[in-house]
Design a protein around this motif. Structure first.
Motif, PDB file in Angstrom:
ATOM      1  N   GLU A 109       1.026  -1.589  -0.043  1.00  0.00           N
ATOM      2  CA  GLU A 109      -0.012   0.235   0.317  1.00  0.00           C
ATOM      3  C   GLU A 109       0.883   1.303  -0.542  1.00  0.00           C
ATOM      4  O   GLU A 109       0.338   2.106  -0.452  1.00  0.00           O
ATOM      5  CB  GLU A 109      -0.757   0.197   1.576  1.00  0.00           C
ATOM      6  CG  GLU A 109      -2.101  -1.283   0.704  1.00  0.00           C
ATOM      7  CD  GLU A 109      -3.394  -0.724   0.148  1.00  0.00           C
ATOM      8  OE1 GLU A 109      -2.425   0.295  -0.764  1.00  0.00           O
ATOM      9  OE2 GLU A 109      -3.701  -2.055   0.477  1.00  0.00           O
ATOM     10  N   GLU A 139      -4.798   5.313  -1.337  1.00  0.00           N
ATOM     11  CA  GLU A 139      -3.834   4.190  -0.396  1.00  0.00           C
ATOM     12  C   GLU A 139      -2.757   4.843   0.692  1.00  0.00           C
ATOM     13  O   GLU A 139      -2.370   3.921   1.338  1.00  0.00           O
ATOM     14  CB  GLU A 139      -2.245   4.166  -1.545  1.00  0.00           C
ATOM     15  CG  GLU A 139      -3.125   4.248  -3.281  1.00  0.00           C
ATOM     16  CD  GLU A 139      -3.461   2.495  -3.411  1.00  0.00           C
ATOM     17  OE1 GLU A 139      -4.361   1.906  -2.844  1.00  0.00           O
ATOM     18  OE2 GLU A 139      -3.283   2.014  -4.237  1.00  0.00           O
ATOM     19  N   HIS A 142      -5.197   3.422   3.169  1.00  0.00           N
ATOM     20  CA  HIS A 142      -5.102   2.422   3.366  1.00  0.00           C
ATOM     21  C   HIS A 142      -3.803   1.580   4.347  1.00  0.00           C
ATOM     22  O   HIS A 142      -3.583   0.271   5.050  1.00  0.00           O
ATOM     23  CB  HIS A 142      -4.765   1.183   1.869  1.00  0.00           C
ATOM     24  CG  HIS A 142      -5.910   0.974   1.128  1.00  0.00           C
ATOM     25  ND1 HIS A 142      -6.399   1.228  -0.383  1.00  0.00           N
ATOM     26  CD2 HIS A 142      -6.984   2.248   0.878  1.00  0.00           C
ATOM     27  CE1 HIS A 142      -7.490   1.403  -0.293  1.00  0.00           C
ATOM     28  NE2 HIS A 142      -8.245   1.897   0.034  1.00  0.00           N
ATOM     29  N   GLU A 189      -1.325  -4.469  -7.442  1.00  0.00           N
ATOM     30  CA  GLU A 189      -2.316  -4.284  -6.848  1.00  0.00           C
ATOM     31  C   GLU A 189      -3.061  -5.432  -7.224  1.00  0.00           C
ATOM     32  O   GLU A 189      -4.232  -5.675  -6.723  1.00  0.00           O
ATOM     33  CB  GLU A 189      -2.976  -3.008  -7.596  1.00  0.00           C
ATOM     34  CG  GLU A 189      -2.291  -1.838  -6.733  1.00  0.00           C
ATOM     35  CD  GLU A 189      -2.850  -1.279  -6.875  1.00  0.00           C
ATOM     36  OE1 GLU A 189      -3.079   0.188  -7.075  1.00  0.00           O
ATOM     37  OE2 GLU A 189      -4.413  -1.661  -6.032  1.00  0.00           O
ATOM     38  N   GLU A 219     -10.152  -0.096  -4.424  1.00  0.00           N
ATOM     39  CA  GLU A 219      -9.341  -1.360  -5.209  1.00  0.00           C
ATOM     40  C   GLU A 219     -10.061  -1.428  -5.971  1.00  0.00           C
ATOM     41  O   GLU A 219      -9.383  -1.036  -7.590  1.00  0.00           O
ATOM     42  CB  GLU A 219      -9.015  -2.114  -4.798  1.00  0.00           C
ATOM     43  CG  GLU A 219      -7.762  -2.171  -3.326  1.00  0.00           C
ATOM     44  CD  GLU A 219      -6.739  -0.672  -3.674  1.00  0.00           C
ATOM     45  OE1 GLU A 219      -6.315  -0.682  -4.815  1.00  0.00           O
ATOM     46  OE2 GLU A 219      -6.209  -1.444  -2.836  1.00  0.00           O
TER      47      GLU A 219
END
Ligand SMILES: [Fe+2]
Ligand SMILES: [Fe+2]
Length: 368
Positions: A109, A139, A142, A189, A219
């Motif tokens: 991340e 991100e 995250h 990803e 995502e």
């Protein structure tokens, strides 16, 4: 507490510096964005959320069984080592394995945040810069959430896996502006998303389930962005340029399949590396897991127009070629639905608790 005190081994320098040859680009066209990309940017702004509030951090996590992982899914299951392990050893192994996995998510991340920022810097078009700025923020959130989970709930972190670091380094060093998309948005990803999904759909523990469902909701936008941008760009490249990108994908896929298995966890349990590799190779569960990890990458690669002979052959060899036919739009729509459904269930439960509380209060008032 400093993360360095929680790492299973010292990570050396506090920063990893990756030199880059990419150019920063500014655009003077402010009024000519692609509608679909601008719509995605709007969605990126609308759908921001705060992990400190949306996730119920009061939920307890047993670090020795954080995900409710069944024995059969452990790579040592059925080996002589497993037979000798006490319940306490098994709990310890679960803790290490989950810490390793979530640590790779965390480092990934952070890498995604840096790659998204790189895209803001280097992509030529302003609509893509706008969108990627929202992704940079996604991100960051995250990384914050996985970091908090590991610090507060697990109390253990693993350093970044050498091969994940190598792939991230290749992605960041490259001067071509599409490479952060390809290396990060498509490969890293894509792999992470499949791993998140497998845990989200199998864990019976509420906190990790919330984390994974909500992260996956974001995502889905990131994948859409990578596909949109690369499909446009790759349709203009020459065959030779496309083949170069395909080579990068092939190498990256083999690397992640063969070298991202958590062998370092087993080494920490005193199992020699060669033996640990053999166990992870022979584990039926892991073999299935490794194949499923490609469920998001293969259809995406095909969709953006990297579908040459060599790449197709590589996917046939890996046994994942058929995944090229799966419907990525459907998978992503499901990711968004699952997060919304989880919200609805949680709010319904809270509402019910509130109603009961009020009713009890009234009743005790009547009694008194
Ligand atoms: Fe992310
Ligand atoms: Fe992402």
């Amino acid at each position: 507490m400093s993360t360095h005190e929680l790492y299973t081994e010292a990570v050396g320098e506090p920063n990893w510096q990756v030199p880059s040859a990419s150019s920063a680009r500014l655009s003077w066209e402010y009024d000519d964005g692609r509608d679909r990309l601008l719509a995605l940017y709007q969605k990126g702004k609308d759908k921001q959320w705060d992990g400190a509030k949306r996730i119920d951090w009061d939920l307890e996590v047993d670090p020795y069984d954080p995900l409710g992982t069944p024995d059969e899914s452990m790579s040592l299951y059925g080996t002589p080592y497993w037979a000798k392990m006490t319940d306490k050893d098994k709990g310890e192994l679960r803790k290490h394995y989950a810490s390793w996995q979530f640590s790779q998510f965390l480092h990934g991340e952070q890498g995604a945040m840096v790659c998204a920022a790189r895209i803001v810097e280097s992509v030529p078009d302003l609509d893509a810069k706008f969108y990627s700025a929202t992704q940079t923020m996604d991100e960051a959130r995250h990384a914050e959430i996985y970091g908090r989970f590991l610090h507060e709930k697990m109390g253990m972190l693993y350093p970044i896996n050498d091969n994940l670091q190598a792939l991230l380094g290749d992605t960041l060093r490259d001067s071509r502006w599409d490479m952060p998309y390809l290396g990060m948005q498509v490969l890293i990803e894509g792999l992470a998303l499949a791993a998140f999904g497998l845990i989200r759909d199998t864990t019976d523990k509420p906190l990790p389930k919330q984390i994974l469902a909500y992260v996956m909701q974001d995502e889905a936008r990131h994948v859409a962005f990578g596909r949109m941008a690369l499909r446009d760009y790759y349709s203009q490249l020459t065959d030779a340029e496309l083949r170069e990108r395909e080579e990068f994908v092939i190498e990256g896929c083999y690397l992640m399949r063969d070298r991202l298995r958590g062998v370092e966890v087993l080494e920490n349990f005193g199992i020699p590396k060669a033996q640990a590799e053999q166990y992870s190779e022979e584990s039926e569960f892991l073999a299935m897991f490794r194949q499923l990890l490609f469920s998001r990458i293969v259809p995406c690669v095909k969709d953006i127009g990297l579908w040459g002979k060599r790449l197709q052959q590589a996917y046939v060899d890996m046994g994942v070629f058929e995944m090229g036919n799966s419907n990525l739009d459907l998978l992503m729509a499901q990711d968004e639905e699952i997060a919304e459904k989880l919200d609805a269930e949680r709010f319904a439960a809270e509402e019910q608790a509130r109603v009961t509380e009020v009713r009890d209060a009234i009743r005790s008032g009547e009694a008194g």
